[in-house]
Design a protein around this motif. Structure first.
Motif, PDB file in Angstrom:
ATOM      1  N   LEU A  56      34.494  32.978  47.845  1.00 29.96           N
ATOM      2  CA  LEU A  56      35.478  32.514  46.869  1.00 29.96           C
ATOM      3  C   LEU A  56      36.892  32.468  47.436  1.00 29.96           C
ATOM      4  O   LEU A  56      37.625  31.501  47.198  1.00 29.96           O
ATOM      5  CB  LEU A  56      35.439  33.409  45.626  1.00 29.96           C
ATOM      6  N   HIS A  57      37.300  33.471  48.186  1.00 28.37           N
ATOM      7  CA  HIS A  57      38.670  33.516  48.698  1.00 28.37           C
ATOM      8  C   HIS A  57      38.965  32.319  49.587  1.00 28.37           C
ATOM      9  O   HIS A  57      40.025  31.671  49.446  1.00 28.37           O
ATOM     10  CB  HIS A  57      38.903  34.822  49.469  1.00 28.37           C
ATOM     11  N   PHE A  58      38.026  31.984  50.468  1.00 32.02           N
ATOM     12  CA  PHE A  58      38.243  30.839  51.357  1.00 32.02           C
ATOM     13  C   PHE A  58      38.258  29.532  50.566  1.00 32.02           C
ATOM     14  O   PHE A  58      39.091  28.645  50.824  1.00 32.02           O
ATOM     15  CB  PHE A  58      37.160  30.791  52.435  1.00 32.02           C
ATOM     16  N   GLN A  90      47.602  40.126  41.444  1.00 29.47           N
ATOM     17  CA  GLN A  90      46.360  39.467  41.876  1.00 29.47           C
ATOM     18  C   GLN A  90      46.667  38.237  42.717  1.00 29.47           C
ATOM     19  O   GLN A  90      47.539  37.445  42.394  1.00 29.47           O
ATOM     20  CB  GLN A  90      45.519  39.073  40.657  1.00 29.47           C
ATOM     21  N   GLU A  91      45.918  38.080  43.782  1.00 29.03           N
ATOM     22  CA  GLU A  91      46.053  36.914  44.650  1.00 29.03           C
ATOM     23  C   GLU A  91      44.776  36.079  44.569  1.00 29.03           C
ATOM     24  O   GLU A  91      43.721  36.497  45.022  1.00 29.03           O
ATOM     25  CB  GLU A  91      46.312  37.341  46.094  1.00 29.03           C
ATOM     26  N   GLY A  92      44.892  34.908  43.995  1.00 33.08           N
ATOM     27  CA  GLY A  92      43.751  34.011  43.931  1.00 33.08           C
ATOM     28  C   GLY A  92      42.789  34.323  42.801  1.00 33.08           C
ATOM     29  O   GLY A  92      42.893  35.332  42.112  1.00 33.08           O
ATOM     30  N   LEU A  93      41.817  33.412  42.635  1.00 30.58           N
ATOM     31  CA  LEU A  93      40.811  33.562  41.597  1.00 30.58           C
ATOM     32  C   LEU A  93      39.820  34.673  41.914  1.00 30.58           C
ATOM     33  O   LEU A  93      39.598  35.005  43.080  1.00 30.58           O
ATOM     34  CB  LEU A  93      40.028  32.250  41.444  1.00 30.58           C
ATOM     35  N   THR A  94      39.228  35.219  40.869  1.00 30.31           N
ATOM     36  CA  THR A  94      38.129  36.172  41.030  1.00 30.31           C
ATOM     37  C   THR A  94      36.867  35.558  40.435  1.00 30.31           C
ATOM     38  O   THR A  94      36.925  34.648  39.611  1.00 30.31           O
ATOM     39  CB  THR A  94      38.429  37.502  40.314  1.00 30.31           C
ATOM     40  N   LEU A  95      35.729  36.086  40.855  1.00 28.98           N
ATOM     41  CA  LEU A  95      34.461  35.595  40.332  1.00 28.98           C
ATOM     42  C   LEU A  95      34.350  35.864  38.837  1.00 28.98           C
ATOM     43  O   LEU A  95      33.766  35.069  38.088  1.00 28.98           O
ATOM     44  CB  LEU A  95      33.300  36.243  41.084  1.00 28.98           C
ATOM     45  N   LYS A  96      34.935  36.962  38.405  1.00 28.00           N
ATOM     46  CA  LYS A  96      34.934  37.288  36.973  1.00 28.00           C
ATOM     47  C   LYS A  96      35.674  36.206  36.186  1.00 28.00           C
ATOM     48  O   LYS A  96      35.243  35.816  35.095  1.00 28.00           O
ATOM     49  CB  LYS A  96      35.581  38.648  36.745  1.00 28.00           C
ATOM     50  N   GLU A  97      36.780  35.714  36.722  1.00 23.16           N
ATOM     51  CA  GLU A  97      37.532  34.652  36.045  1.00 23.16           C
ATOM     52  C   GLU A  97      36.723  33.357  36.002  1.00 23.16           C
ATOM     53  O   GLU A  97      36.714  32.653  34.983  1.00 23.16           O
ATOM     54  CB  GLU A  97      38.862  34.417  36.759  1.00 23.16           C
ATOM     55  N   VAL A  98      36.050  33.042  37.100  1.00 23.59           N
ATOM     56  CA  VAL A  98      35.241  31.826  37.141  1.00 23.59           C
ATOM     57  C   VAL A  98      34.144  31.881  36.080  1.00 23.59           C
ATOM     58  O   VAL A  98      33.850  30.882  35.405  1.00 23.59           O
ATOM     59  CB  VAL A  98      34.637  31.614  38.541  1.00 23.59           C
TER      60      VAL A  98
END
Length: 402
Positions: A71-73, A251-259
């Motif tokens: 996810l980060h990439f 927080q930096e970037g999206l998280t899987l929880k947000e997705v």
């Protein structure tokens, strides 16, 4: 056309029966597809071999930990790419999306390889795809022959990668982080058997192809449909704004929880998959005489499952040509009526990764960008995948409020 007598199936119940019955139906793809994707890939092997190979490879691609790692990439790549596109002026939106999704899938599978290899593989995959659904005519000027040359090039590059990895593993005392190629080379099943080079290469060709073609096309169509439907765009954007508002300042970037909270955006993606039908057909072959809906399918006859007919059935999807994500409110559709990723034991092993890529892109697009097509009435070409003939020539504009 397909090399054997073929029956077309177009109803949800019949599709479900064929896809779920591994005893009476085996994979039955035409010669062109089998030769180009690979006889040792998922589409060419027996049911037992498929179970083994899927068990060994699916978790490192579609599992929660794997998706969280990727996810980060993906997030960083989408953010930087959208910023670059916003100053490019006119460009082929689909072409650039395919390059983006190919860089992502290459990072996951061949993290250690150079940009030169990435660019060379991306170019030959275009030729490969035009032959996958063509007639198997091995003669100059035909798509199949050009695709065979593309596959030969892919095999040569990937075999070189495997050979170099083996040399490096014997000589390097401080190995770098492993990617999917390393994992495939090290996998050992319960009987102590490793994958052969042919198996690894065919799996890579399959995953690298599916991992960027479908994602790129569906991302393009979803973006176009959102831009063409202001009310749907507004609702999808509001959901993304709510997710951003609830984010911690650190927080930096999206998280899987947000997705996973992007429920309406998931409906947008499913509706795009239904309407566009990137994978619009699948093939099986009967291992014995089989009765379906009162008709008999003779042994060794090929069955063509026409997903587009299922997805456009007005009894299942009222007003089927309308882009309406809200039709997905409530319980999921009955088995066999939504086949964007197939069904049964051969369900697409990278479906979660594909939806993750599409969701991340649409999240950032909705929050800060606008698409303006230069030829909105451009005709659509349907093979090898549905796409505008101008590859969606467009401008991306960054909104001042983003």
């Amino acid at each position: 056309m397909f090399g054997s007598p073929t029956i077309m199936i177009t109803t949800p119940d019949a599709c479900k029966q064929v896809l779920m019955d591994d005893e009476h139906f085996v994979t039955g793809w035409p010669k062109a597809t089998l030769e180009l994707i690979g006889k040792k890939s998922f589409i060419g092997i027996s049911h037992e071999e498929h179970k083994r190979l899927r068990r060994l490879t699916s978790t490192p691609i579609n599992g929660y930990e794997a998706l969280n790692t990727y996810l980060h990439f993906i997030d960083e790549s989408v953010v930087s790419t959208l910023e670059k596109w916003a100053v490019m002026g006119e460009f082929e939106f689909l072409t650039e999306l395919r390059r983006l999704t190919f860089r992502i899938i290459m990072k996951i599978f061949l993290n250690k390889e150079s940009d030169v290899i990435t660019e060379s593989l991306e170019r030959v995959y275009t030729d490969l795809n035009y032959g996958v659904r063509a007639m198997a005519i091995n003669f100059p000027g035909f798509a199949y022959q050009k695709a065979l040359k593309a596959r030969k090039r892919l095999v040569e590059v990937l075999q070189t990668v495997l050979d170099e990895r083996r040399v490096a593993s014997r000589t390097c005392s401080n190995p770098t982080a492993k990617d999917m190629v390393d994992n495939l080379m090290e996998i050992v099943d319960e009987n102590g058997r490793k994958l052969t080079d042919e198996e690894i290469i065919d799996v890579l060709i399959m995953y690298l192809n599916a991992g960027h073609e479908s994602s790129g096309h569906i991302t393009m169509w979803a973006t176009v449909f959102l831009q063409e439907n202001p009310e749907i765009f507004k609702r999808a954007k509001a959901e993304q704004e709510e997710i951003r508002r609830n984010r911690l300042p650190t927080q930096e970037g999206l998280t899987l929880k947000e997705v996973r909270k992007m429920e309406y955006l998931s409906q947008v993606i499913d509706e795009t998959l239904r309407l566009v039908n990137i994978s619009f057909v699948s093939f099986r072959k009967a291992t014995t005489d089989v009765f379906i809906n009162g008709y008999i399918i003779p042994k060794d006859w090929r069955v063509m499952l026409w997903y587009r007919s299922v997805h456009m059935d007005p009894e299942v999807y009222p007003d089927p040509k309308k882009f309406n994500p809200s039709r997905w409110d409530g319980p999921p559709p009955r088995a066999g009526s939504f086949l964007a990723f197939g069904a049964g034991s051969r369900l697409c092993p990278g479906n979660e990764l594909a939806k993750l890529e599409i969701s991340v892109f649409l999240h950032h697009f909705l929050l800060g960008y606008k698409l303006t097509r230069l030829n909105p009435e451009c005709p659509v070409r349907y093979l090898p995948h549905p796409r505008p003939t101008d590859n969606c020539l467009a401008r991306i504009t960054k909104l001042s409020s983003s």
